[in-house]
Design an enzyme around this catalytic site. Structure first.
Site, PDB file in Angstrom:
ATOM      1  N   ASP A 358       0.849  -1.185   0.000  1.00 44.96           N
ATOM      2  CA  ASP A 358       0.000   0.000   0.000  1.00 44.96           C
ATOM      3  C   ASP A 358       0.884   1.235   0.000  1.00 44.96           C
ATOM      4  O   ASP A 358       1.834   1.333   0.785  1.00 44.96           O
ATOM      5  CB  ASP A 358      -0.914   0.014   1.229  1.00 44.96           C
ATOM      6  CG  ASP A 358      -1.978   1.085   1.135  1.00 44.96           C
ATOM      7  OD1 ASP A 358      -3.034   0.797   0.580  1.00 44.96           O
ATOM      8  OD2 ASP A 358      -1.739   2.200   1.618  1.00 44.96           O
ATOM      9  N   ASN A 366      -2.880  13.041  -3.450  1.00 45.40           N
ATOM     10  CA  ASN A 366      -3.949  13.428  -4.385  1.00 45.40           C
ATOM     11  C   ASN A 366      -4.578  14.750  -3.981  1.00 45.40           C
ATOM     12  O   ASN A 366      -4.821  15.631  -4.816  1.00 45.40           O
ATOM     13  CB  ASN A 366      -5.016  12.337  -4.437  1.00 45.40           C
ATOM     14  CG  ASN A 366      -4.750  11.284  -5.499  1.00 45.40           C
ATOM     15  OD1 ASN A 366      -4.004  11.530  -6.453  1.00 45.40           O
ATOM     16  ND2 ASN A 366      -5.329  10.117  -5.338  1.00 45.40           N
ATOM     17  N   ASP A 375      -1.728   9.810 -10.316  1.00 46.18           N
ATOM     18  CA  ASP A 375      -1.613   8.798 -11.371  1.00 46.18           C
ATOM     19  C   ASP A 375      -0.162   8.590 -11.773  1.00 46.18           C
ATOM     20  O   ASP A 375       0.284   7.459 -12.019  1.00 46.18           O
ATOM     21  CB  ASP A 375      -2.429   9.224 -12.594  1.00 46.18           C
ATOM     22  CG  ASP A 375      -3.920   9.160 -12.344  1.00 46.18           C
ATOM     23  OD1 ASP A 375      -4.684   9.695 -13.176  1.00 46.18           O
ATOM     24  OD2 ASP A 375      -4.327   8.558 -11.336  1.00 46.18           O
ATOM     25  N   GLU A 401      -4.499   2.377  -4.620  1.00 46.83           N
ATOM     26  CA  GLU A 401      -3.059   2.486  -4.414  1.00 46.83           C
ATOM     27  C   GLU A 401      -2.488   1.222  -3.783  1.00 46.83           C
ATOM     28  O   GLU A 401      -1.400   1.241  -3.211  1.00 46.83           O
ATOM     29  CB  GLU A 401      -2.735   3.702  -3.532  1.00 46.83           C
ATOM     30  CG  GLU A 401      -3.160   3.591  -2.069  1.00 46.83           C
ATOM     31  CD  GLU A 401      -4.572   4.081  -1.825  1.00 46.83           C
ATOM     32  OE1 GLU A 401      -5.379   4.075  -2.785  1.00 46.83           O
ATOM     33  OE2 GLU A 401      -4.872   4.471  -0.682  1.00 46.83           O
TER      34      GLU A 401
END
Length: 483
Positions: A358, A366, A375, A401
């Site tokens: 993770d 973000n 991204d 993610e």
């Protein structure tokens, strides 16, 4: 398993009881003439509770610009009723018991309960059909029966939880015990003499159908779905389902509902810090929706190609269907198939390793830098993983993610070394874009299935690796944890 009853558990003195300070606060809640001094005296008897309330008044959760320094000033600012319910909820979260089944995690239980509480508080404030502080407590204790079963029947409940907490847990409880945790919890709350309005709101969820719920029960029902999405995304509803459910309940458009979910998430993190309850980083709603859109696109292409019956295009589709469009890695569907095949091929002397990964604090990236940068970081991870993880190991994008690596036909030592090499490589190679450089770290969980000593099903192997990943996140991230 034998049938049980609430009265039998109570007679055997096996049920949890509220802390002494909570008992006194419940008495004051029931009284109509409680004074500020009486409440301050009851709360002040517990220094830890007093400290939490003072910290709450100075946190972003209250937003009143409080500058007082005494408990009486704090209660005066919140109001007697609000302070009663706040102190009650804080004291309940302190519940810990020495005797419980191994599969019951108190931190996870209270983390999910806090998520449900803050969601109920936000929905009640919006709906205006219910006092939001009462809604907070109702959400907090809705599934208290799980704690009761784990502590009252540790051996029996451990056997039930061995298959995981996903699926219809209440149905399995009824089949095993003759009652479920929702019904047991309601009886416990009534015995504790919680406000009748809270018990009345919970009662319809014990046996009713969602379509027939009164408004307050619907608040809790929607809060429960939202909490499952935030605190247990692998077992809860998808982001699209939760978004649609809350939009239907509130009558609001998509963006205001997204804002509401973001506010509830922020509350959850703040309460977790305030009460020292771990709150794992919540799922990224936008990333989940993007993945869902990619899946819908793949299905649409598949249908079009089947109609045209074009062999070459179908071969390309097979490749596309197994690949994540953003990172180029194998996708979740390919992972499920590969893991099932690998477990099915298990034989004596063989070890199968599963690494769950993770990206740490990805949501904050973000939020701060925008989804295009997020991204780019996902692609950055994929490139490094492709370089570090060599065949026959395979790297998959598990979702959002989160990534997975299947390690076969190599020693456990090499499997552990591969996981550590990947962690170190990510740490040492920040993502660069123009003049900007962003450090990225990962948390890693590693589990093994060994034949013939400890063979595991695919679900069991994923659950163990996910539990190790959770340990790595709790340790602060940027580390590996394994069996």
């Amino acid at each position: 398993m034998s049938r049980i009853s609430y009265s039998a558990l109570k007679a055997a003195n096996r049920l949890p009881s509220p802390p002494a300070v909570a008992v006194r606060i419940l008495q004051l809640v029931a009284a109509d003439d409680t004074t500020l001094d009486e409440l301050a005296q009851a709360i002040g008897a517990d220094p830890a509770l007093t400290a939490k309330i003072m910290k709450y008044l100075h946190s972003p959760l209250i937003g009143l610009g409080f500058h007082g320094s005494t408990l009486s000033e704090a209660i005066a600012r919140i109001g007697t009723r609000g302070a009663q319910l706040l102190a009650l909820s804080f004291s309940l979260v302190s519940q810990r018991h020495q005797r419980s089944c191994p599969s019951f995690d108190f931190d996870r239980f209270w983390s999910g309960s806090l998520a449900r509480a803050v969601a109920a508080r936000r929905l009640a404030a919006l709906d205006r059909s219910w006092d939001r502080e009462e809604a907070f407590i109702a959400g907090l204790v809705l599934r208290l029966g799980r704690l009761a079963l784990a502590t009252a029947l540790p051996a029996e409940y451990e056997e039930l939880l061995a298959g995981g907490v996903n699926g219809d847990l209440t149905q399995r409880e009824r089949e095993a015990f003759g009652l479920d945790h929702l019904g047991l919890g309601l009886q416990l709350l009534q015995d504790w003499k919680l406000p009748e309005s809270i018990c009345t709101a919970i009662a319809p969820l014990v046996s009713g159908q969602a379509n027939d719920f009164p408004r307050r029960a619907l608040v809790l029902h929607n809060a429960d779905q939202l909490a499952n999405f935030l605190a247990a995304p692998a077992h809860g509803h998808s982001g699209a389902q939760v978004l649609a459910a809350v939009m239907k309940f509130t009558g609001m458009e998509e963006q205001p509902v997204r804002d509401l979910i973001a506010q509830a998430t922020a509350d959850w993190m703040e309460y977790g810090e305030l009460l020292s309850i771990p709150t794992p980083e919540p799922p990224d709603l936008d990333a989940i929706e993007l993945e869902a859109e990619e899946q819908r696109t793949t299905l649409r292409i598949a249908a079009e190609l089947e109609v045209l019956n074009l062999r070459n295009e179908n071969q390309q589709l097979t490749h596309l269907a197994n690949r994540d469009r953003l990172t180029g890695l194998l996708n979740r569907g390919a992972f499920d198939e590969a893991l099932a095949n690998a477990v099915g091929a298990g034989q004596a002397g063989r070890t199968l390793g599963l690494v769950m990964i993770d990206l740490d604090r990805f949501k904050s990236i973000n939020d701060r830098h925008g989804h295009p940068v997020g991204d780019a970081i996902l692609r950055h991870f994929a490139r490094i993983a492709h370089e570090v993880i060599r065949a026959p190991a395979r790297v998959f994008r598990y979702g959002g993610e989160e990534f997975a690596v299947l390690l076969e036909n190599v020693s456990e030592e090499e499997q552990r070394a591969s996981a550590e090499r990947l962690r170190r490589a990510i740490e040492e190679r920040p993502h660069t874009e123009g003049q900007r450089s962003l450090s990225v770290t990962i948390s890693v969980g590693l589990a093994f299935a060994r034949w013939p000593d400890s063979p595991l099903t695919a679900a069991e192997l994923v659950a163990r690796a996910d539990a190790c990943l959770y340990e790595a996140k709790r340790a602060g991230g940027n580390c590996c944890r394994g069996q």
